[in-house]
Design a protein around this motif. Structure first.
Motif, mmCIF file in Angstrom:
data_model
loop_
_atom_site.group_PDB
_atom_site.id
_atom_site.type_symbol
_atom_site.label_atom_id
_atom_site.label_comp_id
_atom_site.label_asym_id
_atom_site.label_seq_id
_atom_site.Cartn_x
_atom_site.Cartn_y
_atom_site.Cartn_z
ATOM 1 N N TYR A 1 0.727 -1.214 -0.104
ATOM 2 C CA TYR A 1 0.040 -0.008 -0.100
ATOM 3 C C TYR A 1 0.736 1.158 -0.044
ATOM 4 C CZ TYR A 1 -4.279 -2.766 0.541
ATOM 5 O OH TYR A 1 -5.373 -3.515 0.311
ATOM 6 N N GLY A 2 2.098 1.012 -0.275
ATOM 7 C CA GLY A 2 2.973 2.144 -0.575
ATOM 8 C C GLY A 2 3.961 2.717 0.524
ATOM 9 N N ALA A 3 3.962 2.022 1.470
ATOM 10 C CA ALA A 3 5.131 2.238 2.645
ATOM 11 C C ALA A 3 6.530 1.940 2.050
ATOM 12 C CB ALA A 3 4.580 1.549 3.956
ATOM 13 N N THR A 4 7.598 2.523 2.508
ATOM 14 C CA THR A 4 8.814 2.359 2.235
ATOM 15 C C THR A 4 9.339 1.530 3.348
ATOM 16 O OG1 THR A 4 9.246 4.373 1.088
ATOM 17 C CG2 THR A 4 10.966 3.388 1.831
ATOM 18 N N VAL A 5 9.618 0.455 3.356
ATOM 19 C CA VAL A 5 9.986 -0.438 4.331
ATOM 20 C C VAL A 5 11.375 -1.062 4.161
ATOM 21 C CG1 VAL A 5 9.329 -2.886 5.012
ATOM 22 C CG2 VAL A 5 7.492 -1.463 4.342
ATOM 23 N N LEU A 6 12.133 -0.839 5.311
ATOM 24 C CA LEU A 6 13.495 -1.386 5.227
ATOM 25 C C LEU A 6 13.959 -1.935 6.654
ATOM 26 C CD1 LEU A 6 15.384 1.747 3.689
ATOM 27 C CD2 LEU A 6 15.554 -0.648 3.085
ATOM 28 N N ASN A 7 14.897 -3.083 6.579
ATOM 29 C CA ASN A 7 15.459 -3.531 7.709
ATOM 30 C C ASN A 7 16.828 -3.119 7.659
ATOM 31 O OD1 ASN A 7 15.675 -5.388 5.538
ATOM 32 N ND2 ASN A 7 15.594 -7.176 6.739
ATOM 33 N N SER A 8 17.601 -3.615 8.698
ATOM 34 C CA SER A 8 19.123 -3.040 8.632
ATOM 35 C C SER A 8 19.210 -1.596 8.428
ATOM 36 C CB SER A 8 19.855 -4.125 7.711
ATOM 37 O OG SER A 8 20.156 -5.219 8.297
ATOM 38 N N ALA A 9 18.291 -0.843 9.099
ATOM 39 C CA ALA A 9 18.022 0.679 8.740
ATOM 40 C C ALA A 9 17.865 1.215 10.290
ATOM 41 C CB ALA A 9 17.073 0.848 8.086
#
Length: 575
Positions: A191-199
């Motif tokens: 639904y458009g979220a910018t999703v990051l791990n190791s951040a």
């Protein structure tokens, strides 16, 4: 549902560019189920949203729970009727609408040790079932059923005859918590979220007495970017106070960590067809069916040591064995244990000095303009926690915020799941895999299962079982790296799958074959493959030795000595 982006290396690079180049209305810190839920709630309300996680999605509490979606039967004794009702509604919602491929009903036995207990337990379970039926979305889970001692032992022959005078069977639900959390995060991305791990958030920016954004460090490369955000949501669970210290100023509440330890044993070590819920002098102990295993736990003790890698000591394991063996005709021993895991519950501090009595209610606060904090609660109620947090965001964003709609947003893999169940035979034939393997995949990936299998179209060797962990296929490892954001071997063996707790070798035998299978996707050379394998083996060895240590301090010292593939500073440095 919109197209779900593949959270692989290309998408990761694009996400970093988005963080640096565009302002966000909501930036969520913390990739556990609450943070993922906040990101999904905010994105589906039309807010420009980003989610950053310093380690891996669900790497903290959200991969180390009892793996139950339940109302919290024991909270009825403390008259927390509102909490129980809310949790039961969320259980029903996930089973029927939001995640039927992941959240499944499971029966439990409540053994009665005295005849006078029956009316007391009956009253509690009648209330429990009644609360579940208020506003039920569909046919509720089966109601309680009363059993004699003989009837109970037919369902659970492993029980000692003198351990009960009868029992009551009731239903709750369970899910793989890490896979569920990842599904929430991936749905937010859809639904458009910018999703990051190791951040990792390493600094908060301020202007005019408010927070205006953060600096985020790429844990993999050390690169840092500044991110603009109208509001930052602190959804970091047991790290809530650490992040508040980084923000500056005083928080509105404090979070206390309570350690819960579980053991995993093979299914054939306990002869039973249902789960068990047992009373202890401190709380309750669950014996939970888990595929070809049982999960037994939990403990409930205060913890103020390393938060990233809480360690189970021999004392914790002995406590679990002592209590479960009080009711088992054939006792469990240390030699029966396949896996052990320890997690930290984020409890709101202040109500009591005893962790088992701390509130499981959640709290939302706005400690300063531009910051919202959400903490407490329980896994099952992640969605209303997230909705309350985004409601609070409205004070800081420049446009009106519509109401939450996540009650009607199925998670990735849910849409079309029931139709695919009916087509299971055809799926099995099409890919030449046994029916039980197709069913296993369907209950992990739902309607995405054909896409997962599609990765093996040009390489049928990916349909082979993982070496040393035959419940899983190699194609699942490649999918974890190409579509589910896995960056390290630990991500794949401990969270994308549960090989780390479901095999006697705890993933060591699977490590190198898996590393080689995903090397092409993640760009690993021979040196990186060796580093990942060696690091994983060192982690397992440290965990094994920590579980022989006598107490928390000794166990923690052994566990944190192992190399960490993610060099995260915040939280550890502030402890």
């Amino acid at each position: 549902m919109p197209v779900v982006p593949a959270l692989g290396p290309e998408r990761r690079a694009r996400a970093w560019a988005e963080l640096a180049e565009q302002p966000f209305e909501v930036l969520v810190v913390g990739g556990g189920v609450t943070g993922a839920g906040v990101a999904l709630d905010a994105a589906t309300r039309g807010l420009r949203t980003a989610l950053v996680e310093a380690r891996d999605f669900a790497s903290g509490t959200s991969s180390r729970s009892s793996k139950l979606f339940h109302g919290g039967l024991r909270y009825l004794e403390s008259f927390d009727f509102g909490l129980v009702r809310e949790a039961l509604h969320e259980r029903d919602l996930s089973v029927t609408r939001l995640a039927p491929h992941l959240v499944k009903p499971v029966p439990f036995l409540y053994p009665l040790t005295r005849h006078w207990e029956r009316p007391y337990v009956t009253a509690g379970l009648t209330l429990y079932d009644g609360l579940a039926r208020v506003g039920a979305l569909s046919t509720p889970l089966p109601p309680q059923r009363h059993l004699t001692r003989t009837g109970a032992r037919k369902l659970f022959p492993a029980l000692k005859p003198d351990a009960l005078v009868g029992a009551v069977r009731y239903y709750d639900a369970q899910a793989d918590d890490a896979r569920h959390t990842l599904s929430v995060a991936r749905t937010a991305a859809a639904y458009g979220a910018t999703v990051l791990n190791s951040a990792e958030v390493v600094k908060f920016h301020h202007a005019g007495g408010r927070v205006t954004g953060v600096r985020v460090r790429d844990v993999e490369t050390g690169r840092e970017v500044d991110v603009q955000a109208e509001v930052v949501v602190n959804a970091t669970g047991v790290w809530t106070d650490d992040i508040q210290t980084l923000v500056g100023g005083r928080g509105r509440f404090h979070v206390r960590a309570s350690k819960g330890v579980h053991i995993v044993v093979p299914r054939d070590r306990i002869n039973g067809e249902t789960g068990l819920i047992l009373r202890t002098e401190k709380s309750v102990l669950f014996v939970i069916p888990w595929g070809s295993h049982w999960i037994v736990g939990t403990t409930d003790t205060d913890w103020d040591l390393d938060k990233a890698h809480p360690a189970a000591s021999r004392a914790d394991i002995d406590y679990i064995l002592e209590h479960v063996n009080q009711v088992l005709a054939v006792p469990l021993s240390h030699d029966d244990i396949t896996g052990v895991y320890a997690g930290l519950r984020p409890l709101l501090a202040g109500e009591s000095e005893v962790t088992s009595q701390l509130s499981r209610e959640h709290a939302v606060a706005r400690p300063m303009p531009g910051v919202v904090a959400v903490a407490g609660g329980k896994y099952t109620t992640y969605r209303p926690m997230a909705a309350d947090a985004v409601d609070a965001v409205a004070d800081d964003v420049t446009r009106s915020v519509p109401p939450s709609v996540t009650e009607n947003i199925p998670l990735v893999g849910a849409e079309g799941y029931h139709a695919m169940v009916n087509q299971l035979h055809g799926l099995s034939e099409r890919w030449g895999i046994p029916h039980f393997r197709a069913e296993h995949l369907l209950n992990r990936y739902g309607s995405e299962t054909p896409e997962v299998l599609g990765l093996a179209a040009d390489d049928r060797s990916l349909l082979e079982p993982v070496s040393g962990a035959e419940e899983y296929l190699m194609v699942e490892m490649v999918w974890g790296a190409s579509h589910e954001g896995a960056l390290h071997l630990d991500d794949l063996l401990a969270r994308r799958t549960r090989i780390s707790i479901e095999t006697p070798h705890r993933g060591v035998e699977s490590a190198e074959p898996v590393a080689r299978a995903v090397a092409g996707v993640l760009g690993w050379d021979e040196a990186r493959i060796r580093n990942e394998v060696d690091s994983y083996r060192a982690r397992v060895e440290a965990e094994r030795r920590s579980q022989e240590a006598a107490d928390d301090q000794a166990a923690d010292a052994v566990r944190i000595a192992a190399p960490d593939t993610r060099a995260v500073a915040v939280g550890r440095a502030l402890v």
